[in-house]
Structure formats: C-alpha cells, structure tokens
Design a protein around this motif. Structure first.
Motif, mmCIF file in Angstrom:
data_model
loop_
_atom_site.group_PDB
_atom_site.id
_atom_site.type_symbol
_atom_site.label_atom_id
_atom_site.label_comp_id
_atom_site.label_asym_id
_atom_site.label_seq_id
_atom_site.Cartn_x
_atom_site.Cartn_y
_atom_site.Cartn_z
ATOM 1 N N LYS A 1 0.859 -1.188 0.000
ATOM 2 C CA LYS A 1 0.000 0.000 0.000
ATOM 3 C C LYS A 1 0.891 1.233 0.000
ATOM 4 O O LYS A 1 1.799 1.353 0.826
ATOM 5 N N LEU A 2 0.638 2.129 -0.936
ATOM 6 C CA LEU A 2 1.390 3.370 -1.031
ATOM 7 C C LEU A 2 0.425 4.543 -0.874
ATOM 8 O O LEU A 2 -0.671 4.510 -1.440
ATOM 9 N N GLU A 3 0.812 5.536 -0.143
ATOM 10 C CA GLU A 3 0.059 6.789 -0.071
ATOM 11 C C GLU A 3 0.843 7.798 -0.892
ATOM 12 O O GLU A 3 2.019 8.051 -0.614
ATOM 13 N N VAL A 4 0.205 8.362 -1.903
ATOM 14 C CA VAL A 4 0.892 9.220 -2.858
ATOM 15 C C VAL A 4 0.310 10.628 -2.793
ATOM 16 O O VAL A 4 -0.904 10.804 -2.781
ATOM 17 N N THR A 5 1.200 11.610 -2.757
ATOM 18 C CA THR A 5 0.820 13.004 -2.928
ATOM 19 C C THR A 5 1.486 13.469 -4.207
ATOM 20 O O THR A 5 2.697 13.383 -4.345
ATOM 21 N N MET A 6 0.678 13.931 -5.135
ATOM 22 C CA MET A 6 1.163 14.324 -6.453
ATOM 23 C C MET A 6 0.849 15.800 -6.664
ATOM 24 O O MET A 6 -0.274 16.233 -6.451
ATOM 25 N N THR A 7 1.858 16.567 -7.060
ATOM 26 C CA THR A 7 1.668 17.979 -7.381
ATOM 27 C C THR A 7 1.815 18.140 -8.885
ATOM 28 O O THR A 7 2.839 17.772 -9.447
ATOM 29 N N THR A 8 0.781 18.694 -9.519
ATOM 30 C CA THR A 8 0.822 18.861 -10.968
ATOM 31 C C THR A 8 1.637 20.087 -11.325
ATOM 32 O O THR A 8 2.013 20.885 -10.461
ATOM 33 N N ASP A 9 1.875 20.253 -12.622
ATOM 34 C CA ASP A 9 2.638 21.419 -13.073
ATOM 35 C C ASP A 9 1.869 22.721 -12.854
ATOM 36 O O ASP A 9 2.441 23.800 -12.940
ATOM 37 N N LYS A 10 0.587 22.630 -12.513
ATOM 38 C CA LYS A 10 -0.217 23.818 -12.201
ATOM 39 C C LYS A 10 -0.452 23.943 -10.698
ATOM 40 O O LYS A 10 -1.379 24.598 -10.250
ATOM 41 N N ASN A 11 0.396 23.271 -9.912
ATOM 42 C CA ASN A 11 0.364 23.286 -8.449
ATOM 43 C C ASN A 11 -0.936 22.754 -7.859
ATOM 44 O O ASN A 11 -1.320 23.128 -6.758
ATOM 45 N N ARG A 12 -1.607 21.879 -8.569
ATOM 46 C CA ARG A 12 -2.775 21.191 -8.041
ATOM 47 C C ARG A 12 -2.271 19.964 -7.290
ATOM 48 O O ARG A 12 -1.437 19.214 -7.800
ATOM 49 N N VAL A 13 -2.768 19.746 -6.077
ATOM 50 C CA VAL A 13 -2.314 18.628 -5.255
ATOM 51 C C VAL A 13 -3.363 17.527 -5.263
ATOM 52 O O VAL A 13 -4.538 17.780 -5.007
ATOM 53 N N LEU A 14 -2.929 16.322 -5.597
ATOM 54 C CA LEU A 14 -3.790 15.150 -5.567
ATOM 55 C C LEU A 14 -3.246 14.189 -4.536
ATOM 56 O O LEU A 14 -2.024 14.031 -4.412
#
Length: 185
Positions: free
Chosen positions: A37-50
């Motif tokens: 199980k991985l918990e991922v925080t992803m920041t897009t090139d438009k600084n949107r955080v998923l």
C-alpha cells in the motif's frame, strides 16, 4: 561533485551481471512485498495537489483510489496487467473498462497516465541502452522492447547506489525530449 555513498552490498555482483540485472533488482525492491500500500501526494505542473492510495497485489495488479481533491474523491482505477484496466468515476455506479486509446491520455489533469500506472516494473517493457555511474548514482537510458507500444519509447532512470531503488524517471519521446518526470522518495 557527488559525495560517495556506501554501495549496497549486492551492487558489485549486479554490476558483473550487467545493467539489466540492476534494473530487475530495482524493480524487485520497489515491489518486494506480495501486497503493498502506497500513499501518494502528487503535485501537478499547475500546483494542483492530488492525494491517492495505491494498492499493489503482486507485480500485475494495482488499485488506485483518489482521496483529494474533492471532485476526484472516490475515483477508483483497477489495473489487471497492461491490457485490462477499469475505472469507476465519482457519480457513476458501475466501473467501466478503459479503452486502449484512453490508457495513453493524461489522468485527472496530471502528467500521469494509466499506461505508466500499469507498468509496476520496468524490465518487462524496456531494454537498457546505456548506463553511467557517479559516486552516488547509476543512470540508465532505457528503450522500449521490440513490439511494445508505449507513449514513452525511452526513459532515463536514476538509481542510488546505496538503495538500488529508482529515485527518478524521465519519460521521453522518440527524439529524446523529456515529456514528464517522476521523482520518488
């Protein structure tokens, strides 16, 4: 200059076997557990955080559940190998099979796509074209294996000598232009 790190104890033997052995080992270490199980925080090139959870079962099955932002909460993706992918979109009751052409499209406004998401290990999809070493890292240029249709026909990976896990991936097009970068920590 790079400050030398202590090499992983297996590195010398893997170097004797060749670059592909190092890539296989890096993939194994990334998915060494039967269930993960991985918990991922992803920041897009438009600084949107998923924020999302990724659940791996073996090396061919993966489930992805989005937690944030609110409009994507509870979006779910189930991957059963590279050819069988299902998605459940918030507001819909049923999961739908993802068509082949859709696997290559960017997901939820990110630079990530389902094709990348289905490649749990890289060695089955890529051959090593070249390898360079510094005191701290091993860098490899990978090219798609013959007969494998990928959005990114080449990838550069950076593998720290002390952990033998992939730290960075640069996905490239046919001309070598970097299209997206993934950094792992």
């Amino acid at each position: 200059t790079d400050k030398a790190t202590k090499d992983d104890p297996k590195l010398a033997a893997l170097l004797k076997e060749g670059a592909m052995a190092i890539l296989v080992e890096a993939g194994r270490r990334h998915t060494r557990w039967a269930d993960q199980k991985l918990e991922v925080t992803m920041t897009t090139d438009k600084n949107r955080v998923l924020k999302l959870g990724i659940f791996n079962k073996g090396v061919n099955k993966r489930a992805i559940i989005f937690h944030e932002p609110a409009n994507l909460r509870d979006m779910r993706i189930v991957i059963k190998g590279t050819e069988e992918i299902y998605a459940k979109i918030p507001g819909n009751r049923k999961a739908r099979r993802v068509a082949g052409h859709s696997r290559k499209q960017n997901l939820a406004g990110t630079q990530w796509d389902l094709q990348i998401g289905s490649m749990i290990r890289l060695a089955p999809f890529f051959d090593v074209k070249s390898m360079t070493q510094t005191a701290t890292d091993i860098s490899m240029e990978l090219v798609a294996k013959a007969g494998v249709d990928l959005n990114y026909p080449s990838v550069k990976v950076v593998i720290p000598r002390d952990t033998l896990t992939i730290r960075e991936l640069s996905y490239r097009d046919e001309s070598g232009t970097v299209l997206k970068v993934e950094t792992r920590s």
